[in-house]
Scaffold this active site. Structure first.
Site, PDB file in Angstrom:
ATOM      1  N   HIS A 133      39.535  48.935  45.504  1.00  0.00           N
ATOM      2  CA  HIS A 133      40.295  49.004  44.578  1.00  0.00           C
ATOM      3  C   HIS A 133      40.970  50.046  44.131  1.00  0.00           C
ATOM      4  O   HIS A 133      42.285  49.929  43.781  1.00  0.00           O
ATOM      5  CB  HIS A 133      39.930  48.675  43.186  1.00  0.00           C
ATOM      6  CG  HIS A 133      39.900  47.757  41.869  1.00  0.00           C
ATOM      7  ND1 HIS A 133      39.735  47.606  40.844  1.00  0.00           N
ATOM      8  CD2 HIS A 133      41.614  48.327  41.858  1.00  0.00           C
ATOM      9  CE1 HIS A 133      40.089  46.925  40.177  1.00  0.00           C
ATOM     10  NE2 HIS A 133      41.708  47.717  40.228  1.00  0.00           N
ATOM     11  N   LYS A 165      37.002  43.203  44.022  1.00  0.00           N
ATOM     12  CA  LYS A 165      37.730  43.871  44.294  1.00  0.00           C
ATOM     13  C   LYS A 165      35.876  44.951  43.803  1.00  0.00           C
ATOM     14  O   LYS A 165      35.292  45.224  43.274  1.00  0.00           O
ATOM     15  CB  LYS A 165      38.797  44.860  43.566  1.00  0.00           C
ATOM     16  CG  LYS A 165      40.155  44.185  43.677  1.00  0.00           C
ATOM     17  CD  LYS A 165      40.701  44.430  43.007  1.00  0.00           C
ATOM     18  CE  LYS A 165      42.128  43.338  42.788  1.00  0.00           C
ATOM     19  NZ  LYS A 165      41.820  42.178  41.272  1.00  0.00           N
ATOM     20  N   ASP A 177      42.891  35.776  40.972  1.00  0.00           N
ATOM     21  CA  ASP A 177      42.042  37.576  41.581  1.00  0.00           C
ATOM     22  C   ASP A 177      41.282  37.920  40.522  1.00  0.00           C
ATOM     23  O   ASP A 177      42.184  37.958  39.450  1.00  0.00           O
ATOM     24  CB  ASP A 177      43.421  38.283  41.396  1.00  0.00           C
ATOM     25  CG  ASP A 177      43.716  39.623  42.112  1.00  0.00           C
ATOM     26  OD1 ASP A 177      43.873  40.132  43.159  1.00  0.00           O
ATOM     27  OD2 ASP A 177      42.863  40.807  41.032  1.00  0.00           O
ATOM     28  N   TYR A 183      37.172  45.000  35.625  1.00  0.00           N
ATOM     29  CA  TYR A 183      37.320  43.863  35.360  1.00  0.00           C
ATOM     30  C   TYR A 183      36.176  43.033  33.235  1.00  0.00           C
ATOM     31  O   TYR A 183      36.851  42.670  32.953  1.00  0.00           O
ATOM     32  CB  TYR A 183      37.984  42.664  35.387  1.00  0.00           C
ATOM     33  CG  TYR A 183      39.304  43.113  36.262  1.00  0.00           C
ATOM     34  CD1 TYR A 183      39.959  43.963  35.769  1.00  0.00           C
ATOM     35  CD2 TYR A 183      40.193  41.604  37.149  1.00  0.00           C
ATOM     36  CE1 TYR A 183      40.865  44.565  37.202  1.00  0.00           C
ATOM     37  CE2 TYR A 183      41.617  42.440  37.921  1.00  0.00           C
ATOM     38  CZ  TYR A 183      42.093  43.753  37.907  1.00  0.00           C
ATOM     39  OH  TYR A 183      42.939  43.521  38.810  1.00  0.00           O
TER      40      TYR A 183
END
Length: 316
Positions: free
Chosen positions: A155, A122, A92, A97
């Site tokens: 997200h 996402k 994931d 990120y």
């Protein structure tokens, strides 16, 4: 790493020092407590593997995966390689990120056939809307250096969600994504999306752990046949989760760690979890949850830990 994270890591490390020896990653999974709450669980006994859940579009997804939030650069790449080597197949990540390129490199470095992996990313808020969502997806695919995604999520329910979902539906129908879903949607926001969605989301990834059990969301998602997935299944150690007295006593009962008890609790509720770690021992430890079963008393004891409030107010 900030002082709170250091404290959390120290708490977990201290607990591990008093726990039994960690099991090896190559452990053949048991068949105890197979969850049926969110679909049929499939065991592949021909190899060391993680059980699957069947999503509402028929796609199978591992019930335990590897999260990458907070992992960057070489540490991220090495951690993902080690996770895949240990047996994880669900990886994931997310645009926000800032590690999609490292995750993609790790997938290539692992040597594992792409078809054996389940890769999630996402769509971030900045890319909300029909045209932006399509561009955001293509950027993610380019950074990961993949031809398709197994799962793509909105997200956060911000901006033009309707336009984003329409774009994701088209990408799904074109075969660029095998499944589409959402993250951090509450029941009202989910109901709004379902009012116009032509493709039903397969998953809602939300904050879920012993201190925030999200019972209402759990029941709504079960009713709507949408898989519940837990981010921060350990609450990142906040509020002393790794040294919680109830979890510690249950852990001693089974010669496990509090982390393993937490993941087993999610598993028996039929919830997909994506724990994250950059420590190889923890990466391996988190896999060793399928050879025992929490009894009803254990489950009820953990249920009583629910504070019914987020442990991440800064993310709300």
């Amino acid at each position: 790493m900030n002082s709170q994270n250091q404290k959390n890591q120290m708490n977990r490390r201290r607990f591990l020092q008093t726990s039994t020896k960690l099991a090896a990653a190559g452990i053949y999974l048991g068949v105890f407590g197979m969850p049926e709450l969110f679909g049929n669980v499939v065991m592949d006994k021909s190899k060391v593997s993680i059980p699957d859940v069947k999503l509402n579009n028929g796609l199978k997804m591992p019930i335990l995966g590897f999260g990458t939030y907070g992992l960057r650069g070489e540490i991220c790449q090495q951690s993902v390689v080690e996770a895949i080597s240990a047996g994880y197949r669900l990886i994931d990540t997310a645009k926000v990120y800032g590690n999609e390129e490292e995750v993609g490199k790790a997938i290539k470095q692992s040597g594992i056939d792409r078809k054996q992996l389940f890769v999630t990313s996402k769509l971030w808020v900045d890319d909300a809307g029909y045209e932006n969502a399509k561009k955001g997806f293509e950027e993610t695919l380019r950074k990961l250096d993949l031809e398709y995604l197994d799962l793509y999520l909105i997200h956060r329910p911000r901006g033009d969600v309707k336009g984003s979902w329409k774009a994701m539906e088209e990408l799904y129908k074109a075969g660029k994504i095998k499944a589409i879903g959402i993250s951090n949607f509450d029941p009202a926001q989910l109901a709004d999306l379902l009012s116009y969605a032509k493709v039903k989301p397969v998953i809602n990834q939300i904050e879920t752990h012993a201190y925030f059990q999200q019972t209402n969301d759990y029941n709504v998602l079960k009713k709507d046949n949408i898989q519940m997935q837990a981010w921060a299944p350990f609450a990142e150690g906040r509020n002393g989760l790794f040294t919680n007295e109830t979890l510690t006593q249950i852990a001693k009962k089974y010669n496990k760690t509090t982390a393993q008890i937490s993941l087993r609790w999610h598993y028996q509720r039929g919830i997909v979890s994506i724990p994250r770690s950059s420590q190889k021992t923890h990466i391996i430890e988190n896999l060793d949850i399928f050879n025992f079963k929490l009894d009803d008393a254990d489950m009820k004891a953990i249920e009583k830990l629910d504070l019914n409030k987020t442990q991440f107010p800064e993310w709300s």
